[in-house]
Design an enzyme around this catalytic site. Structure first.
Site, short mmCIF file in Angstrom:
data_model
loop_
_atom_site.label_atom_id
_atom_site.label_comp_id
_atom_site.label_asym_id
_atom_site.label_seq_id
_atom_site.Cartn_x
_atom_site.Cartn_y
_atom_site.Cartn_z
N CYS A 1 24.32 -22.68 -25.92
CA CYS A 1 24.48 -23.20 -24.76
C CYS A 1 23.15 -23.02 -23.68
O CYS A 1 22.00 -23.19 -24.35
CB CYS A 1 25.79 -23.08 -23.98
SG CYS A 1 25.93 -24.28 -22.78
N HIS B 1 30.10 -24.55 -27.92
CA HIS B 1 30.76 -23.58 -27.61
C HIS B 1 31.90 -23.38 -28.66
O HIS B 1 32.50 -24.35 -28.86
CB HIS B 1 31.43 -23.39 -26.23
CG HIS B 1 30.45 -23.05 -25.29
ND1 HIS B 1 29.79 -21.85 -24.86
CD2 HIS B 1 29.95 -23.85 -24.23
CE1 HIS B 1 29.10 -21.75 -23.71
NE2 HIS B 1 29.13 -23.21 -23.40
#
Length: 467
Positions: free
Chosen positions: A294, A399
């Site tokens: 991310c 994630h």
């Protein structure tokens, strides 16, 4: 308030701890369980997530001026939950005896008062001062709120429980409220942490710590987010997972991971200022595996464009340049659960064709010529991730990637971590085993029937329609 977040099935964003509680209760997480989430971007500035959707960030002073607008959001969510469930547990945040906030708080006795909820006060004996915690709180709050309390729990007791029998007597005598249980301190629970405060107390998370372990270091960014991404790695045999804040703490690891962050540009500047950025470049040249998830993925890229000044007033900044990735921030935040197919197994040999699942929470849109993930069900064949140096450096937005057991273990085999013949249980099984262990300890330490009866009696006395 937390930067550890989760995504509900409908794409709404809530705190990681609330998502964990939903899993423990055997229900799907939903935004009503956390109608207002504050995600800190700096010392006094937070993004405000309302009903699962991000709204503009506010400085603390401005948030307190506007907080009254959020009260109906909270009560409406509470009413919807009470219409669906027989029991609703409201978890307070912080202390109910913060006297300077008593007239404005929306996360403790205010919501208990709204629901006329029977209330249990919990004290953490591990930190010491449990008598001051419990009795001091009860003595400080107003009498009208004190009447809500129907019991106390003492949490994280170490040693011989009988040694605290006199303590229970003192608490009950001086409060006129029953102690409903004394819960033991439990070691080795593989549960995600609520926020980054835990990293200050336990910088090393590992199932084994021998010199022959694969040494994985996660950079403890100032605004680190969703670091439970790496919990599955910490439970693998032959892996040592640790968090580092300085060049000296980083040392010479086998793998370096840049995690998610709530302020990518600010944390990228911090990396340069403290010398870690230069050290990462040196480690990459030495052949160390470098991974970004991310915000960490964005940091590894060539540049970040921020035309709308989201999360920072910096409009453009150079990344570490280890990946051929350019990122541009857009006002619309992507929050969703997602599944991708591994289309190039150079990152994790043998993983090609595997489906990996997780969730996305980011405002940046990144472009690369070397993706290694593809969402086959997406009409535009959405791709994600990038790699360089024959898979030595790689990253993606997903994630929860390492919670995919086959992918994680293929990645570790690539790094010469031997997998035992008795394969360890999956990340999900370990999570539920920890929850069951916690539940068993609760049931052994608390008379649950009495607990429910005490709450029901108080709810009836207060005229509440639900417990």
């Amino acid at each position: 308030m937390s930067n550890n977040a989760a995504v509900c099935p409908d794409g709404g964003e809530i705190g990681r701890s609330q998502a964990l509680q939903a899993i423990a209760a055997g229900v799907e997480p939903e935004t009503d369980m956390n109608p207002v989430l504050l995600k800190p971007e700096g010392e006094s500035r937070s993004q405000v997530v309302v009903n699962g959707k991000a709204t503009p960030a506010l400085e603390a002073r401005e948030y307190f001026r506007q907080r009254h607008k959020l009260w109906p959001v909270i009560t409406d969510a509470m009413d919807r939950l009470r219409s669906k469930f027989d029991y609703v547990v409201i978890e307070g945040a912080g202390s109910p005896a913060e006297l300077n906030l008593a007239s404005v708080e929306m996360v403790n006795l205010s919501i208990a008062r709204y629901c006329k909820a029977p209330t249990i006060l919990v004290g953490d004996i591990e930190r010491g001062g449990v008598f001051a915690q419990l009795l001091g709180t009860l003595w400080l709050i107003p009498e009208v709120d004190r009447s809500l309390f129907c019991g106390m729990l003492v949490n994280k007791f170490r040693g011989d429980r009988s040694l605290f029998d006199s303590g229970v007597e003192i608490l009950e005598e001086r409060s006129s409220i029953p102690v409903l249980g004394v819960l033991p301190w439990l070691a080795g629970l593989n549960l995600p942490e609520e926020d980054a405060v835990a990293l200050n107390e336990t910088p090393l998370r590992s199932s084994s710590m021998t010199d022959s372990c694969l040494d994985i270091v996660v950079i403890h960014l100032p605004r680190i987010a969703n670091f439970d991404d790496f919990d599955p790695l910490a439970t693998e045999e032959g892996v040592r997972l640790r968090y580092a804040r300085t060049v000296e703490e980083i040392g010479q690891p086998d793998v370096l991971i840049l995690p998610g962050t709530k302020n990518t540009i600010g944390d990228l500047q911090w990396l340069s200022e403290c010398g870690i950025a230069a050290h990462i470049a040196e480690l990459a040249d030495q052949g160390v595996q470098i991974v970004g998830i991310c915000g960490g993925y964005q940091i590894l890229g060539k540049s970040i464009e921020n035309p709308d000044q989201l999360e920072s007033d910096v409009q453009q900044i150079q990344g570490l340049g280890l990946l051929e990735v350019t990122t541009c921030y857009r006002p619309t935040k992507r929050t969703r659960q997602a599944s991708f197919v591994v289309i190039d197994d150079i990152v994790s040999p043998g993983a090609s064709g595997q489906t990996v699942s997780g969730y996305e929470i980011h405002v940046g849109q990144s472009e690369t010529s070397r993706p290694w993930l593809r969402e086959s069900s997406h009409p535009e064949m959405h791709v994600d991730g990038a790699y360089a140096r024959n898979g030595q450096v790689w990253g993606c937005y997903l994630h929860g990637l390492f919670a995919n057991d086959e992918f994680r273990r293929a990645f570790l085999v690539k790094l010469n971590v031997r997998q035992s013949s008795d394969a360890q249980s999956s990340a999900q099984i370990q999570l539920h085993e920890s929850l069951d262990r916690l539940a068993d300890a609760f049931e052994a330490s608390v008379d649950v029937t009495n607990l429910i009866n005490v709450m029901a009696e108080r709810a009836k006395r207060e005229g509440a329609s639900h417990v």
